[in-house]
Design a protein around this motif. Structure first.
Motif, PDB file in Angstrom:
ATOM      1  N   ARG A   1       0.842  -1.176   0.000  1.00  0.00           N
ATOM      2  CA  ARG A   1       0.000   0.000   0.000  1.00  0.00           C
ATOM      3  C   ARG A   1       0.880   1.229   0.000  1.00  0.00           C
ATOM      4  O   ARG A   1       1.786   1.323   0.800  1.00  0.00           O
ATOM      5  N   THR A   2       0.590   2.155  -0.907  1.00  0.00           N
ATOM      6  CA  THR A   2       1.371   3.376  -1.009  1.00  0.00           C
ATOM      7  C   THR A   2       0.661   4.506  -0.293  1.00  0.00           C
ATOM      8  O   THR A   2      -0.512   4.764  -0.539  1.00  0.00           O
ATOM      9  N   ASP A   3       1.376   5.164   0.591  1.00  0.00           N
ATOM     10  CA  ASP A   3       0.836   6.279   1.368  1.00  0.00           C
ATOM     11  C   ASP A   3       1.177   7.587   0.655  1.00  0.00           C
ATOM     12  O   ASP A   3       2.343   7.945   0.531  1.00  0.00           O
ATOM     13  N   GLY A   4       0.154   8.286   0.180  1.00  0.00           N
ATOM     14  CA  GLY A   4       0.378   9.552  -0.500  1.00  0.00           C
ATOM     15  C   GLY A   4       0.097  10.767   0.350  1.00  0.00           C
ATOM     16  O   GLY A   4       0.121  11.895  -0.154  1.00  0.00           O
ATOM     17  N   SER A   5      -0.122  10.582   1.638  1.00  0.00           N
ATOM     18  CA  SER A   5      -0.556  11.687   2.489  1.00  0.00           C
ATOM     19  C   SER A   5       0.500  12.769   2.654  1.00  0.00           C
ATOM     20  O   SER A   5       0.167  13.944   2.798  1.00  0.00           O
ATOM     21  N   ASP A   6       1.784  12.399   2.631  1.00  0.00           N
ATOM     22  CA  ASP A   6       2.834  13.395   2.841  1.00  0.00           C
ATOM     23  C   ASP A   6       3.600  13.719   1.564  1.00  0.00           C
ATOM     24  O   ASP A   6       4.575  14.462   1.593  1.00  0.00           O
TER      25      ASP A   6
ATOM     26  N   SER B   1       5.740   3.092   0.142  1.00  0.00           N
ATOM     27  CA  SER B   1       4.988   1.843   0.208  1.00  0.00           C
ATOM     28  C   SER B   1       5.246   1.115   1.523  1.00  0.00           C
ATOM     29  O   SER B   1       6.366   1.111   2.030  1.00  0.00           O
ATOM     30  N   SER B   2       4.199   0.474   2.020  1.00  0.00           N
ATOM     31  CA  SER B   2       4.357  -0.336   3.228  1.00  0.00           C
ATOM     32  C   SER B   2       4.940  -1.710   2.898  1.00  0.00           C
ATOM     33  O   SER B   2       5.139  -2.531   3.803  1.00  0.00           O
ATOM     34  N   SER B   3       5.216  -1.951   1.606  1.00  0.00           N
ATOM     35  CA  SER B   3       5.860  -3.199   1.183  1.00  0.00           C
ATOM     36  C   SER B   3       7.195  -2.919   0.499  1.00  0.00           C
ATOM     37  O   SER B   3       7.653  -3.723  -0.318  1.00  0.00           O
ATOM     38  N   ASN B   4       7.799  -1.775   0.803  1.00  0.00           N
ATOM     39  CA  ASN B   4       9.127  -1.495   0.247  1.00  0.00           C
ATOM     40  C   ASN B   4      10.178  -2.287   1.013  1.00  0.00           C
ATOM     41  O   ASN B   4       9.885  -2.954   2.011  1.00  0.00           O
ATOM     42  N   TYR B   5      11.425  -2.228   0.556  1.00  0.00           N
ATOM     43  CA  TYR B   5      12.419  -3.101   1.179  1.00  0.00           C
ATOM     44  C   TYR B   5      12.677  -2.780   2.656  1.00  0.00           C
ATOM     45  O   TYR B   5      12.914  -3.708   3.444  1.00  0.00           O
TER      46      TYR B   5
ATOM     47  N   SER C   1      12.387   7.546   3.727  1.00  0.00           N
ATOM     48  CA  SER C   1      12.570   7.625   2.275  1.00  0.00           C
ATOM     49  C   SER C   1      11.434   8.414   1.654  1.00  0.00           C
ATOM     50  O   SER C   1      10.301   8.408   2.145  1.00  0.00           O
ATOM     51  N   CYS C   2      11.734   9.090   0.548  1.00  0.00           N
ATOM     52  CA  CYS C   2      10.737   9.969  -0.060  1.00  0.00           C
ATOM     53  C   CYS C   2      10.987  10.076  -1.562  1.00  0.00           C
ATOM     54  O   CYS C   2      12.122  10.316  -1.997  1.00  0.00           O
ATOM     55  N   SER C   3       9.946   9.873  -2.347  1.00  0.00           N
ATOM     56  CA  SER C   3      10.060  10.005  -3.797  1.00  0.00           C
ATOM     57  C   SER C   3      10.450  11.437  -4.155  1.00  0.00           C
ATOM     58  O   SER C   3       9.850  12.392  -3.662  1.00  0.00           O
ATOM     59  N   GLY C   4      11.432  11.561  -5.007  1.00  0.00           N
ATOM     60  CA  GLY C   4      11.920  12.876  -5.397  1.00  0.00           C
ATOM     61  C   GLY C   4      13.043  13.401  -4.546  1.00  0.00           C
ATOM     62  O   GLY C   4      13.632  14.446  -4.864  1.00  0.00           O
TER      63      GLY C   4
ATOM     64  N   GLN D   1      12.178  18.629   3.382  1.00  0.00           N
ATOM     65  CA  GLN D   1      11.673  18.116   2.124  1.00  0.00           C
ATOM     66  C   GLN D   1      10.304  18.754   1.862  1.00  0.00           C
ATOM     67  O   GLN D   1       9.466  18.819   2.761  1.00  0.00           O
ATOM     68  N   THR D   2      10.073  19.161   0.653  1.00  0.00           N
ATOM     69  CA  THR D   2       8.835  19.891   0.346  1.00  0.00           C
ATOM     70  C   THR D   2       8.090  19.251  -0.816  1.00  0.00           C
ATOM     71  O   THR D   2       7.674  19.913  -1.748  1.00  0.00           O
ATOM     72  N   PHE D   3       7.924  17.944  -0.762  1.00  0.00           N
ATOM     73  CA  PHE D   3       7.245  17.251  -1.844  1.00  0.00           C
ATOM     74  C   PHE D   3       5.739  17.177  -1.630  1.00  0.00           C
ATOM     75  O   PHE D   3       4.998  16.905  -2.562  1.00  0.00           O
ATOM     76  N   GLY D   4       5.273  17.384  -0.416  1.00  0.00           N
ATOM     77  CA  GLY D   4       3.852  17.361  -0.130  1.00  0.00           C
ATOM     78  C   GLY D   4       3.328  18.746   0.168  1.00  0.00           C
ATOM     79  O   GLY D   4       3.932  19.759  -0.183  1.00  0.00           O
ATOM     80  N   ARG D   5       2.195  18.798   0.824  1.00  0.00           N
ATOM     81  CA  ARG D   5       1.581  20.084   1.150  1.00  0.00           C
ATOM     82  C   ARG D   5       2.341  20.819   2.237  1.00  0.00           C
ATOM     83  O   ARG D   5       2.367  22.045   2.261  1.00  0.00           O
ATOM     84  N   THR D   6       2.922  20.082   3.143  1.00  0.00           N
ATOM     85  CA  THR D   6       3.674  20.707   4.224  1.00  0.00           C
ATOM     86  C   THR D   6       5.106  20.179   4.208  1.00  0.00           C
ATOM     87  O   THR D   6       5.342  19.011   3.865  1.00  0.00           O
ATOM     88  N   PRO D   7       6.073  21.005   4.555  1.00  0.00           N
ATOM     89  CA  PRO D   7       7.468  20.549   4.570  1.00  0.00           C
ATOM     90  C   PRO D   7       7.675  19.404   5.560  1.00  0.00           C
ATOM     91  O   PRO D   7       7.084  19.377   6.641  1.00  0.00           O
TER      92      PRO D   7
END
Length: 302
Positions: free
Chosen positions: A61-66, A71-75, A95-98, A108-114
């Motif tokens: 499951r991928t969490d897009g909230s932040d 993913s909860s199934s990443n390594y 870990s964070c995409s981007g 990190q500022t990839f979501g709505r809040t840093p």
């Protein structure tokens, strides 16, 4: 592994024994021991640092909230699950995409809040750190899977991406040396903040095959396939050299992923078409994350 829970348990046992002795109570009045209960498992503090090849966006499951698409199934999650047989694992997956190396020490500022810097998760109680990052520095990965794909239509049989990259600067020399320097400083900071931790530097997998191609999955100009592989290899070599320069264990995903590139029958990385329940384009598939987890666990066992 933190000694504080074990020390606390030992002190509690000493105090309980002292209280019983002082009270002079009848041993027969003491409650019977529960034969099914054993000693509490020691707590194991694991911090995962990295970019999308650690976050594994798209894998359930991928969490897009932040905004990190973690993913909860990443390594890191798979590693924590396996270690959970022997420890009470406290996983802090930052870990964070981007993310690039600047995301380690800065917000990190990839979501709505840093989001706080990834390194803020570290402290003296940390037992294990995995680090895999650098591909997004100076936009290298974006140029590889974005710019190179778009340029392929202009000259399918040529090398338009290599030509454009050389005009903008040398992706295989100057830029890579700068990324390596950033990684060395990052590893040194990890060791400063978590001096007792085992630190593992995790490489990147192979994206392009050594020979041939698959335009339906990896739509690059024929002359750019070797260039794409060179850039991919240079990114993982940065991690390998940074690990060597800092005396840190390197997890060689590149070697292990031979025969599992995007064009392979059993790929570890997705091609340009998203796989429902699998991964977003050009990112790790579940099989790849399981393979990396196995490599990390083997390194921990060593």
């Amino acid at each position: 592994m933190s000694r504080r829970p074990l020390l606390a348990a030992a002190l509690a046992g000493v105090l309980l024994l002292a209280a019983c002795t002082a009270g002079g109570g009848d041993p027969a009045d003491a409650p019977a021991a529960d034969p099914t209960s054993g000693p509490a498992q020691p707590t194991f503090f694991y911090v995962a640092l990295g970019d999308s090849f650690t976050a594994a966006p798209g894998i359930p499951r991928t969490d897009g909230s932040d905004g990190c698409l973690r993913s909860s199934s990443n390594y890191p999650s798979l590693v924590a699950d396996r270690l959970g047989a022997d420890y009470d694992v406290d996983l802090s997956d930052r870990s964070c995409s981007g993310a690039d190396t600047s995301s380690l020490g800065s917000s990190q500022t990839f979501g709505r809040t840093p989001l706080p810097p990834q390194l803020d998760a570290l402290d003296r109680d940390t037992d294990l750190v995995t680090l895999s990052i650098g591909g997004n520095d100076f936009g290298v990965f974006l140029q590889l899977v974005g710019g190179c794909v778009s340029l392929a239509a202009q000259d399918p049989s040529g090398s338009p991406c290599r030509d454009a990259a050389q005009e903008q600067g040398d992706l295989l020399a100057e830029t890579q040396a700068r990324i390596e320097g950033r990684l060395v400083r990052a590893i040194q900071e990890v060791r400063r903040r978590a001096p007792d931790a085992e630190v593992l530097v995790v490489g990147y997998p192979q994206l392009a095959p050594a020979r041939g191609g698959c335009p339906e999955l990896l739509p690059l100009a024929s002359g750019d396939l070797p260039f794409a592989r060179e850039v991919n290899k240079s990114l993982t070599d940065n991690l390998a050299r940074a690990a060597e320069r800092t005396g840190t264990t390197y997890v060689d995903v590149w070697r292990a992923s031979q025969g599992h590139d995007i064009c392979a029958d059993q790929p570890w990385v997705n091609g340009q078409t998203g796989v429902p329940g699998g991964a977003i384009p050009f990112h790790p598939l579940p099989a790849g994350q399981q393979a990396v987890a196995d490599l990390v666990l083997a390194a921990v066992d060593r």
